[in-house]
Design an enzyme around this catalytic site. Structure first.
Site, PDB file in Angstrom:
ATOM      1  N   SER A   8      -9.538  -1.641   7.322  1.00 28.23           N
ATOM      2  CA  SER A   8      -8.977  -1.506   5.981  1.00 28.23           C
ATOM      3  C   SER A   8      -8.216  -2.726   5.494  1.00 28.23           C
ATOM      4  O   SER A   8      -7.906  -2.826   4.308  1.00 28.23           O
ATOM      5  CB  SER A   8      -8.052  -0.287   5.925  1.00 28.23           C
TER       6      SER A   8
ATOM      7  N   SER B 242      -9.408   0.947   3.267  1.00 29.85           N
ATOM      8  CA  SER B 242      -8.640   1.857   2.431  1.00 29.85           C
ATOM      9  C   SER B 242      -7.573   1.151   1.606  1.00 29.85           C
ATOM     10  O   SER B 242      -7.016   1.726   0.671  1.00 29.85           O
ATOM     11  CB  SER B 242      -7.972   2.932   3.308  1.00 29.85           C
TER      12      SER B 242
ATOM     13  N   LYS C  12       0.853  -1.192   0.000  1.00 30.96           N
ATOM     14  CA  LYS C  12       0.000   0.000   0.000  1.00 30.96           C
ATOM     15  C   LYS C  12       0.889   1.243   0.000  1.00 30.96           C
ATOM     16  O   LYS C  12       1.924   1.274   0.683  1.00 30.96           O
ATOM     17  CB  LYS C  12      -0.882  -0.061   1.242  1.00 30.96           C
TER      18      LYS C  12
END
Length: 590
Positions: free
Chosen positions: A171, A147, A73
């Site tokens: 997330s 996310s 990420k």
């Protein structure tokens, strides 16, 4: 040929057999990425030549992640690559790897790119990024979850074997549910967050996405460890849960699926499958957990998100996604007194939550109530994001571990997921449950829906055995005391010949097992149960006089702790040894 479902053991076997090499796999994955239709998955790629050079430089084939391609990420630092947190004006070039990236690199893993996310990891839906909104691998009209949006899609689409995300409110779990993969949210501090752009620093966890619980645990074992550079880092330890768990599930009144009736049915089916596995299912009151969940975004806790980016927010508020700006900027209205008020509120709710958690070894909850289209998400970005976090937001506030897994498909082909949640550092036990249920449900993994070959078996807990001869036998009136402590039945057998059984002169009569040297009978029917040392202590502490725990010899010669009666209690008792056991004696009275 490159497999559709990228699993660590499968890739290692192919390398050993010579059917593929790390280099040919990297070439194939870059070709897949080039042709993959969703261009919002990645924010940046490692140049292919660099990834190939890293593959060629690998020497020790025994490394635990030898040649395994992964992505991270883009709020996780990688040396010499930009870290954007999905905000171009915030971007900086990292001088060094995040601690977790260093560990993965040293274990032989090959990084191929950095993935999209809800800006500053603020969201559970994946639509809050200037780099676009990644979509569910099953239907491009639907959200990927967030996310950690791009990280989940990359694994589900077969673009990487595993990925790193982060998880503050869910997330690392909601995107797993939206894409039919496993999402491991480790205990807070188990994986260092040094080199990770914080969302809520006291709650953030580095999460792992993979096609199986086994792969997720393989990554965790490499990535975990205490790190002085992370103020919230903790030394890993193992909390071992029973092999046959007691699972807390939602009562009917708490089953909120935002009118998604097929999700409700899939959750009920997952609970039923858990029961078929022999696991005890107990309804809990979700109210205190729901109330804790609501505080993460609905109160002063959101100020921690502002604290993470305060200086940048003051000078670059216009650089923020409008919804993210509204959420983070809204924290300005809270005072320090408000923050302490909410801290006290969570602590009060913690007591109520612990009362419910004490009823079970782990929770089995929906990962998310439903899945929205991108259009629906954009219509009501805050309200629908809150819906997605209904069953995830409380976990880090209560310092729990969790793992999400695939749990079937709706009629329209969209996936549904469930999550095991348990005590901090029970990550391995939860992964064992997830691996077993994942296989039993048979939802496969990722867009291929192929069943993972790798299975994870959690370490068995240390157990203490106890011999019972009376009302604690299976099906009898006090057996629930053992079951509620997570005990498991080991065997039904008999004592050695030199034991007698009495019906004590109590109201109602209680059984009394005594060791009688010199007596030679047929043995008394007993059961051997096993439970953790902690729960054994609880069980023994609750025993009323004249019962006590001594050493009981069984017919096979083994010796175990077990119920024995104090000698003084035999006055006026009736010798019922001839019945062979308490169950037969009670049956004779009816």
């Amino acid at each position: 040929m490159i497999p559709d479902l990228l699993e660590i053991p499968t890739l290692h076997a192919a390398y050993a057999a010579g059917t593929i090499t790390p280099q040919t796999l990297i070439e194939a994955l870059y070709a897949r990425i080039e042709t993959y239709t969703d261009r919002a998955v990645f924010i940046s790629l490692v140049p292919k030549e660099e990834a190939l050079a890293a593959a060629s430089a690998l020497g020790d084939t025994s490394l635990p992640l030898y040649g395994i391609p992964y992505v991270v990420k883009d709020n996780i630092d990688v040396a010499s690559m930009p870290t954007t947190a999905a905000c171009p004006d915030f971007a900086y070039t990292a001088e060094r790897d995040a601690t977790v990236v260093t560990k993965l690199r040293e274990a032989g893993a090959i990084l191929i790119g950095k993935t999209n996310l809800d800006q500053f990891a603020t969201g559970l839906n994946g639509t809050r990024s200037p780099y676009g909104a990644p979509r569910s691998v099953f239907n491009a009209d639907y959200i990927s979850g967030g996310s950690s949006s791009g990280s989940a899609v990359a694994v589900a689409a077969g673009l990487a074997a595993f990925s790193l995300g982060t998880d503050t409110a869910g997330s690392g779990r909601v995107p797993a549910a939206c894409n039919n993969i496993v999402g491991l949210k480790p205990s807070i501090g188990r994986i260092s967050a040094a080199g990770v752009v914080p969302a809520c620093k006291s709650l953030d966890c580095v999460a792992v996405f993979a096609n199986s619980a086994a792969d997720a645990m393989a990554v965790l074992r490499v990535a975990e460890g205490y790190d002085e550079a992370d103020a919230y880092s903790r030394k890993p330890r193992e909390v071992v849960l029973p092999v046959v768990p007691r699972l807390g599930v939602l009562a009917e009144k708490d089953r909120d699926f935002a009118d998604d009736t097929q999700a409700a049915a899939l959750y009920a089916a997952a609970v039923a499958k858990a029961a078929e596995l022999g696991w005890q299912v107990t309804e809990i009151d979700y109210t205190p957990l729901r109330d804790v969940a609501a505080l993460l975004y609905g109160g002063a806790y959101v100020a921690e998100r502002l604290a993470a980016v305060k200086d940048f927010f003051v000078t670059h508020a216009d650089a923020f996604d409008p919804t993210v700006r509204r959420i983070i900027g809204g924290a300005q209205k809270f005072s320090a007194a408000d923050a302490f008020t909410d801290i006290y509120r969570v602590q009060a709710l913690r007591h109520a939550a612990q009362a419910e958690l004490a009823k079970c070894d782990a929770l089995l909850l929906p990962t998310a109530p439903t899945i929205f289209t991108v259009a629906e998400m954009l219509e009501q970005p805050v309200k629908r994001n809150s819906t997605l976090g209904l069953y995830t937001n409380f976990v880090n506030l209560l310092d729990l571990a969790a793992i999400a897994l695939p749990a079937g498909f709706r009629e329209n082909g969209l996936p549904f997921g469930v999550t095991f949640i348990g005590p901090a550092f029970a990550d391995a036990s939860l992964a064992g449950y997830a691996s077993t249920l994942h296989a039993a449900i048979g939802a496969g993994a990722g867009v291929s829906r192929k069943q993972p070959q790798a299975r994870y078996t959690a370490p068995a807990p240390e157990e203490v055995t106890v011999v019972v001869a009376g009302a604690h036998l299976s099906g009898m009136v006090l057996n629930h005391e053992l079951v509620n402590l997570g005990a498991r039945l080991v065997s039904a057998t008999t004592t050695a010949p030199d034991y007698k059984l009495y019906a004590l002169a109590t109201t109602p009569p209680k059984p009394g097992l005594t060791h009688t040297p010199g007596f030679s009978g047929c043995g008394i029917a007993v059961e051997v149960w096993a439970l953790t040392p902690e729960n054994f202590g609880r069980f023994v502490a609750a025993l009323p006089a004249p019962m006590g725990i001594g050493r009981v010899t069984l017919a096979d010669g083994s010796v175990h702790p077990g119920f024995l009666c104090e000698a003084y209690a035999l006055e006026g008792a009736t010798d019922i040894t001839s019945f062979g056991g308490w169950r037969a004696y009670r049956a004779s009275l009816t």
